[in-house]
Design an enzyme around this catalytic site. Structure first.
Site, PDB file in Angstrom:
ATOM      1  N   CYS A 193     -31.456  30.928 -11.667  1.00 41.01           N
ATOM      2  CA  CYS A 193     -32.323  32.039 -12.474  1.00 41.01           C
ATOM      3  C   CYS A 193     -31.665  33.524 -12.301  1.00 41.01           C
ATOM      4  O   CYS A 193     -30.683  33.633 -11.843  1.00 41.01           O
ATOM      5  CB  CYS A 193     -33.849  31.980 -11.862  1.00 41.01           C
ATOM      6  SG  CYS A 193     -33.748  32.347  -9.801  1.00 41.01           S
ATOM      7  N   ARG A 202     -37.789  31.418  -8.884  1.00 40.38           N
ATOM      8  CA  ARG A 202     -37.666  30.235  -9.737  1.00 40.38           C
ATOM      9  C   ARG A 202     -36.706  29.155  -9.289  1.00 40.38           C
ATOM     10  O   ARG A 202     -36.974  27.827  -9.253  1.00 40.38           O
ATOM     11  CB  ARG A 202     -37.648  30.638 -11.090  1.00 40.38           C
ATOM     12  CG  ARG A 202     -38.685  31.525 -11.696  1.00 40.38           C
ATOM     13  CD  ARG A 202     -38.490  32.243 -12.959  1.00 40.38           C
ATOM     14  NE  ARG A 202     -37.411  33.184 -12.978  1.00 40.38           N
ATOM     15  CZ  ARG A 202     -36.758  33.942 -13.745  1.00 40.38           C
ATOM     16  NH1 ARG A 202     -36.965  33.688 -15.112  1.00 40.38           N
ATOM     17  NH2 ARG A 202     -35.666  34.933 -13.358  1.00 40.38           N
ATOM     18  N   ASP A 220     -40.487  34.923 -15.053  1.00 40.38           N
ATOM     19  CA  ASP A 220     -40.212  35.782 -13.784  1.00 40.38           C
ATOM     20  C   ASP A 220     -41.295  36.196 -13.164  1.00 40.38           C
ATOM     21  O   ASP A 220     -41.841  36.885 -13.984  1.00 40.38           O
ATOM     22  CB  ASP A 220     -39.164  37.020 -14.142  1.00 40.38           C
ATOM     23  CG  ASP A 220     -38.682  37.616 -13.262  1.00 40.38           C
ATOM     24  OD1 ASP A 220     -39.152  37.392 -11.982  1.00 40.38           O
ATOM     25  OD2 ASP A 220     -37.882  38.517 -13.330  1.00 40.38           O
TER      26      ASP A 220
HETATM   27  P1  4NP Z   1     -35.871  35.057  -9.867  1.00 38.24           P
HETATM   28  O1  4NP Z   1     -36.987  36.220  -9.533  1.00 38.24           O
HETATM   29  O2  4NP Z   1     -34.863  35.193 -10.667  1.00 38.24           O
HETATM   30  O3  4NP Z   1     -36.886  33.891  -9.985  1.00 38.24           O
HETATM   31  O4  4NP Z   1     -35.359  34.682  -8.312  1.00 38.24           O
HETATM   32  C1  4NP Z   1     -36.723  37.593  -9.417  1.00 38.24           C
HETATM   33  C2  4NP Z   1     -36.150  38.013  -8.124  1.00 38.24           C
HETATM   34  C3  4NP Z   1     -35.556  39.329  -8.104  1.00 38.24           C
HETATM   35  C4  4NP Z   1     -35.394  40.128  -9.071  1.00 38.24           C
HETATM   36  C5  4NP Z   1     -35.814  39.675 -10.382  1.00 38.24           C
HETATM   37  C6  4NP Z   1     -36.296  38.436 -10.437  1.00 38.24           C
HETATM   38  N1  4NP Z   1     -34.868  41.322  -8.978  1.00 38.24           N
HETATM   39  O5  4NP Z   1     -35.259  42.314  -9.862  1.00 38.24           O
HETATM   40  O6  4NP Z   1     -34.526  41.794  -7.800  1.00 38.24           O
END
Ligand code: 4NP
Length: 158
Positions: free
Chosen positions: A9, A15, A127
């Site tokens: 992800c 995710r 997300d």
């Molecule tokens: P992930 O969620 O991609 O599912 O781990 C996110 C975690 C952090 C960020 C964006 C999405 N961020 O912008 O810091």
């Protein structure tokens, strides 16, 4: 032959750690530790070294999943060679992975998580980072469905 799956992800704190945790629980349940290996990574290294997001961990725990991953960025050359499947959570993840595979050598390995869904009709694991609690529940709903489909595919070709 051991099948190796990498879930990817953006941040590798919500995710893909959940996909790894759910898949590892299924693998353990079915005694497939010698057949399937999985890991997770992010397309950005911003959260490198961090455990999964506390909100994500809490929601996962409520369904019996322990998230143990430590965030790391995708290591394009090594990961693309080592893993049989590189599974992105949304279309942006797929685009970012394809951009890391400049020559297109590994394009057959890069797939989307929701392609394995059998019950839910969705085209991304959204997300949850900036949203509310329901977003985390939705992540687990989709990932449970996809992991069941993925496991079926890996064990008896669907
Ligand atoms: P992930 O969620 O991609 O599912 O781990 C996110 C975690 C952090 C960020 C964006 C999405 N961020 O912008 O810091």
């Amino acid at each position: 032959m051991m099948k190796k799956v990498l879930f990817v992800c953006l941040g590798n704190i919500c995710r893909s750690p959940t996909a790894e945790g759910v898949m590892k629980a299924l693998i353990k349940q079915q005694g497939l530790e010698k057949q399937i290996f999985c890991d997770s990574a992010g397309t950005i290294g911003y959260h490198e070294g961090n455990p999964a997001d506390a909100r994500m961990c809490r929601h996962a725990q409520q369904r019996g999943y322990n998230l143990t991953s430590i965030s790391r960025p995708v290591a394009a050359d090594v990961d693309f060679r080592r893993f049989d499947l590189i599974i992105g959570m949304d279309q942006q993840n797929i685009q970012d992975l394809q951009a890391l595979d400049q020559a297109g050598l590994f394009s057959d390995k890069i797939v989307k998580m929701t392609d394995y869904c059998r019950n839910l009709n969705v085209d991304a694991v959204p997300d949850p980072y900036y949203g509310g609690e329901q977003g985390f529940e939705n992540v687990i709903d989709i990932i449970e469905d996809a992991c069941n489909g993925l496991l079926a595919e890996l064990t008896h070709g669907g």
